[in-house]
Design a protein around this motif. Structure first.
Motif, PDB file in Angstrom:
ATOM      1  N   GLN A  55     104.358 -29.093  24.509  1.00 37.72           N
ATOM      2  CA  GLN A  55     104.115 -29.545  25.664  1.00 37.72           C
ATOM      3  C   GLN A  55     105.598 -29.429  26.774  1.00 37.72           C
ATOM      4  OE1 GLN A  55     101.306 -31.527  26.640  1.00 37.72           O
ATOM      5  NE2 GLN A  55     100.709 -30.237  24.987  1.00 37.72           N
ATOM      6  N   SER A  56     106.641 -28.825  26.313  1.00 37.68           N
ATOM      7  CA  SER A  56     107.484 -28.734  27.067  1.00 37.68           C
ATOM      8  C   SER A  56     108.423 -27.520  26.532  1.00 37.68           C
ATOM      9  CB  SER A  56     108.556 -29.854  27.164  1.00 37.68           C
ATOM     10  OG  SER A  56     109.051 -30.047  25.734  1.00 37.68           O
ATOM     11  N   TRP A  57     109.310 -27.355  27.651  1.00 37.40           N
ATOM     12  CA  TRP A  57     110.330 -25.924  27.366  1.00 37.40           C
ATOM     13  C   TRP A  57     111.787 -26.526  27.255  1.00 37.40           C
ATOM     14  CZ3 TRP A  57     108.232 -21.412  26.085  1.00 37.40           C
ATOM     15  CH2 TRP A  57     107.064 -20.997  26.531  1.00 37.40           C
ATOM     16  N   SER A  58     112.440 -25.749  26.345  1.00 35.66           N
ATOM     17  CA  SER A  58     113.887 -25.938  26.324  1.00 35.66           C
ATOM     18  C   SER A  58     114.617 -24.836  26.420  1.00 35.66           C
ATOM     19  CB  SER A  58     114.460 -26.900  24.901  1.00 35.66           C
ATOM     20  OG  SER A  58     113.994 -25.676  24.003  1.00 35.66           O
ATOM     21  N   PRO A  59     115.745 -24.841  27.317  1.00 37.56           N
ATOM     22  CA  PRO A  59     116.454 -23.654  27.810  1.00 37.56           C
ATOM     23  C   PRO A  59     117.211 -22.925  26.607  1.00 37.56           C
ATOM     24  CG  PRO A  59     117.538 -25.341  28.419  1.00 37.56           C
ATOM     25  CD  PRO A  59     116.283 -25.899  28.054  1.00 37.56           C
ATOM     26  N   ALA A  86     115.718 -17.779  29.379  1.00 40.25           N
ATOM     27  CA  ALA A  86     115.003 -17.688  27.947  1.00 40.25           C
ATOM     28  C   ALA A  86     114.604 -19.369  27.881  1.00 40.25           C
ATOM     29  CB  ALA A  86     115.663 -17.027  26.726  1.00 40.25           C
ATOM     30  N   GLN A  87     113.675 -19.409  27.148  1.00 43.50           N
ATOM     31  CA  GLN A  87     113.142 -20.794  26.921  1.00 43.50           C
ATOM     32  C   GLN A  87     112.356 -20.986  25.628  1.00 43.50           C
ATOM     33  OE1 GLN A  87     111.380 -22.127  30.492  1.00 43.50           O
ATOM     34  NE2 GLN A  87     109.540 -20.591  30.452  1.00 43.50           N
ATOM     35  N   LYS A  88     112.340 -21.987  24.985  1.00 48.14           N
ATOM     36  CA  LYS A  88     111.646 -22.143  23.574  1.00 48.14           C
ATOM     37  C   LYS A  88     110.721 -23.261  23.565  1.00 48.14           C
ATOM     38  CE  LYS A  88     113.192 -21.106  19.942  1.00 48.14           C
ATOM     39  NZ  LYS A  88     112.098 -20.212  19.564  1.00 48.14           N
ATOM     40  N   LEU A  89     109.440 -23.071  23.407  1.00 49.01           N
ATOM     41  CA  LEU A  89     108.420 -24.104  23.294  1.00 49.01           C
ATOM     42  C   LEU A  89     108.438 -25.053  22.354  1.00 49.01           C
ATOM     43  CD1 LEU A  89     105.736 -24.631  24.901  1.00 49.01           C
ATOM     44  CD2 LEU A  89     104.675 -23.657  23.069  1.00 49.01           C
ATOM     45  N   LEU A 142     106.950 -14.041  22.842  1.00 51.02           N
ATOM     46  CA  LEU A 142     106.843 -13.421  21.488  1.00 51.02           C
ATOM     47  C   LEU A 142     106.739 -14.825  20.612  1.00 51.02           C
ATOM     48  CD1 LEU A 142     110.007 -12.875  19.828  1.00 51.02           C
ATOM     49  CD2 LEU A 142     110.209 -13.175  22.092  1.00 51.02           C
ATOM     50  N   HIS A 143     106.299 -14.580  19.175  1.00 54.38           N
ATOM     51  CA  HIS A 143     106.274 -15.772  18.594  1.00 54.38           C
ATOM     52  C   HIS A 143     106.801 -15.184  17.281  1.00 54.38           C
ATOM     53  CE1 HIS A 143     102.488 -13.643  17.380  1.00 54.38           C
ATOM     54  NE2 HIS A 143     102.746 -13.863  16.077  1.00 54.38           N
ATOM     55  N   ALA A 171     112.542 -19.939  15.297  1.00 50.31           N
ATOM     56  CA  ALA A 171     111.088 -20.098  15.029  1.00 50.31           C
ATOM     57  C   ALA A 171     110.251 -20.346  16.243  1.00 50.31           C
ATOM     58  CB  ALA A 171     110.996 -21.112  13.921  1.00 50.31           C
ATOM     59  N   GLY A 172     109.034 -20.180  16.149  1.00 51.04           N
ATOM     60  CA  GLY A 172     108.153 -20.811  17.412  1.00 51.04           C
ATOM     61  C   GLY A 172     107.807 -19.451  18.432  1.00 51.04           C
ATOM     62  N   ILE A 173     107.568 -19.999  19.504  1.00 51.41           N
ATOM     63  CA  ILE A 173     107.179 -19.409  20.634  1.00 51.41           C
ATOM     64  C   ILE A 173     108.463 -19.421  21.629  1.00 51.41           C
ATOM     65  CG2 ILE A 173     105.889 -19.213  22.840  1.00 51.41           C
ATOM     66  CD1 ILE A 173     103.528 -20.258  20.967  1.00 51.41           C
ATOM     67  N   THR A 174     108.907 -18.075  22.080  1.00 49.95           N
ATOM     68  CA  THR A 174     109.698 -18.027  23.213  1.00 49.95           C
ATOM     69  C   THR A 174     109.508 -17.035  24.161  1.00 49.95           C
ATOM     70  OG1 THR A 174     111.508 -17.970  21.251  1.00 49.95           O
ATOM     71  CG2 THR A 174     112.268 -17.029  23.344  1.00 49.95           C
ATOM     72  N   GLN A 175     110.024 -17.511  25.430  1.00 49.68           N
ATOM     73  CA  GLN A 175     109.897 -16.680  26.542  1.00 49.68           C
ATOM     74  C   GLN A 175     111.270 -16.157  27.187  1.00 49.68           C
ATOM     75  OE1 GLN A 175     107.548 -18.761  29.478  1.00 49.68           O
ATOM     76  NE2 GLN A 175     105.580 -18.203  28.305  1.00 49.68           N
ATOM     77  N   ILE A 176     111.208 -14.817  27.634  1.00 53.66           N
ATOM     78  CA  ILE A 176     112.186 -14.346  28.369  1.00 53.66           C
ATOM     79  C   ILE A 176     111.832 -14.174  29.864  1.00 53.66           C
ATOM     80  CG2 ILE A 176     114.316 -12.577  28.178  1.00 53.66           C
ATOM     81  CD1 ILE A 176     113.309 -11.828  25.199  1.00 53.66           C
ATOM     82  N   TYR A 177     112.514 -14.561  30.735  1.00 51.88           N
ATOM     83  CA  TYR A 177     111.979 -14.202  32.136  1.00 51.88           C
ATOM     84  C   TYR A 177     113.023 -13.983  33.158  1.00 51.88           C
ATOM     85  CZ  TYR A 177     113.279 -19.124  33.061  1.00 51.88           C
ATOM     86  OH  TYR A 177     113.841 -20.530  33.218  1.00 51.88           O
ATOM     87  N   TRP A 178     112.418 -13.312  34.170  1.00 52.10           N
ATOM     88  CA  TRP A 178     113.108 -12.995  35.238  1.00 52.10           C
ATOM     89  C   TRP A 178     112.619 -13.087  36.783  1.00 52.10           C
ATOM     90  CZ3 TRP A 178     112.406  -9.949  31.091  1.00 52.10           C
ATOM     91  CH2 TRP A 178     113.493  -9.478  30.373  1.00 52.10           C
TER      92      TRP A 178
END
Length: 269
Positions: free
Chosen positions: A190-194, A182-185, A144-145, A222-229
């Protein structure tokens, strides 16, 4: 002619010239010295529009590498999902009188066969699981953004409406999401942070009751977030006797997970 008189006049006149010029020059310098400050203006412009174009899914392994997963949502707006898994396929199984838990069928897993998928009619997959093949592991992810006012956070929840087929229902069935991350762009992409805060052992019941997945306050929303399994951490549980409603021939059951993201104004204060 009185040359002596003319000489005196000429000398007087010549001598007077520097005095007059000096007076003029002195007057000019003094006028400039009184202007000791000044002000001028330059106009500056900028404009903004809402998020009117979709955000593309980002590679969960390495955001600098392109990725083209199937069926991005195409949603726009300041707070929206960019990507959700289109299908979760839990396979084809014999009826069982006992409670059973079945793992997600990962199409990238070793030994996978199309016949492993849930099928309806016989020989036709109901939809291959939406799994992204990563460099190190496979992912089932949601992205999501958030381009909202920085005073707002958000909450993601999910609900499940149960498995049905032509009026038949697998009563009490659940979908289980375990050990999510979860991680944030980064701002430069250029990189992800947990991120922390993903709910563990999420159990989506057949009653459509929303279950919390992840909340983010204004400091990290704020920004782009991913949730993953990991696909191996996604399963479905069919309670005792539920599968008995299926006929003697192969019969497929469908259900729907609904994902929601909602702004939480003034969160994190």
């Amino acid at each position: 002619m009185n040359y002596k008189y003319l000489k005196r006049i000429s000398l007087f006149s010549i001598a007077a010239i520097p005095l007059v010029c000096g007076a003029i020059l002195t007057s000019s310098v003094n006028a400039d010295d009184t202007n000791t400050s000044d002000t001028a203006n330059t106009n500056a412009f900028i404009s903004f529009t809402g998020k009117n174009s979709p955000v593309n899914p980002v590679n969960p392994d390495n955001p600098s590498q392109p990725v083209n997963p199937n069926n991005p949502t195409g949603h726009t707006g300041d707070l929206a999902f960019d990507y959700i898994p289109a299908n979760l396929n839990f396979g084809n199984h014999d009826k069982n009188a006992n409670t059973q838990t079945y793992s997600l069928v990962d199409p990238f897993a070793s030994g996978y066969k199309a016949s492993d998928d849930a099928q309806d009619p016989v020989g036709t997959s109901m939809g291959q699981s939406t799994v992204l093949k990563g460099a190190q592991k496979d992912y089932v992810f949601v992205q999501l953004h958030d381009m909202m006012n920085p005073d707002s956070g958000w909450n993601v929840n999910a609900s499940f409406d149960g498995y049905t087929n032509s009026g038949k229902t697998l009563n009490g069935a659940t979908i289980n999401l375990k050990d999510g991350n979860a991680q944030k762009l980064s701002a430069d992409g250029q990189s992800w942070s947990p991120m922390t805060g993903v709910s563990n052992n999420i159990q989506l019941g057949s009653d459509n009751a929303p279950q919390n997945v992840l909340s983010a306050d204004k400091s990290k929303s704020a920004g782009i977030t991913q949730i993953y399994w990991d696909p191996s951490n996604i399963s479905t549980t069919i309670p005792v006797g539920s599968s008995s409603v299926a006929g003697k021939d192969q019969e497929g059951f469908r259900g729907k997970i609904t994902w929601n993201v909602n702004a939480t104004p003034n969160s994190g204060e």
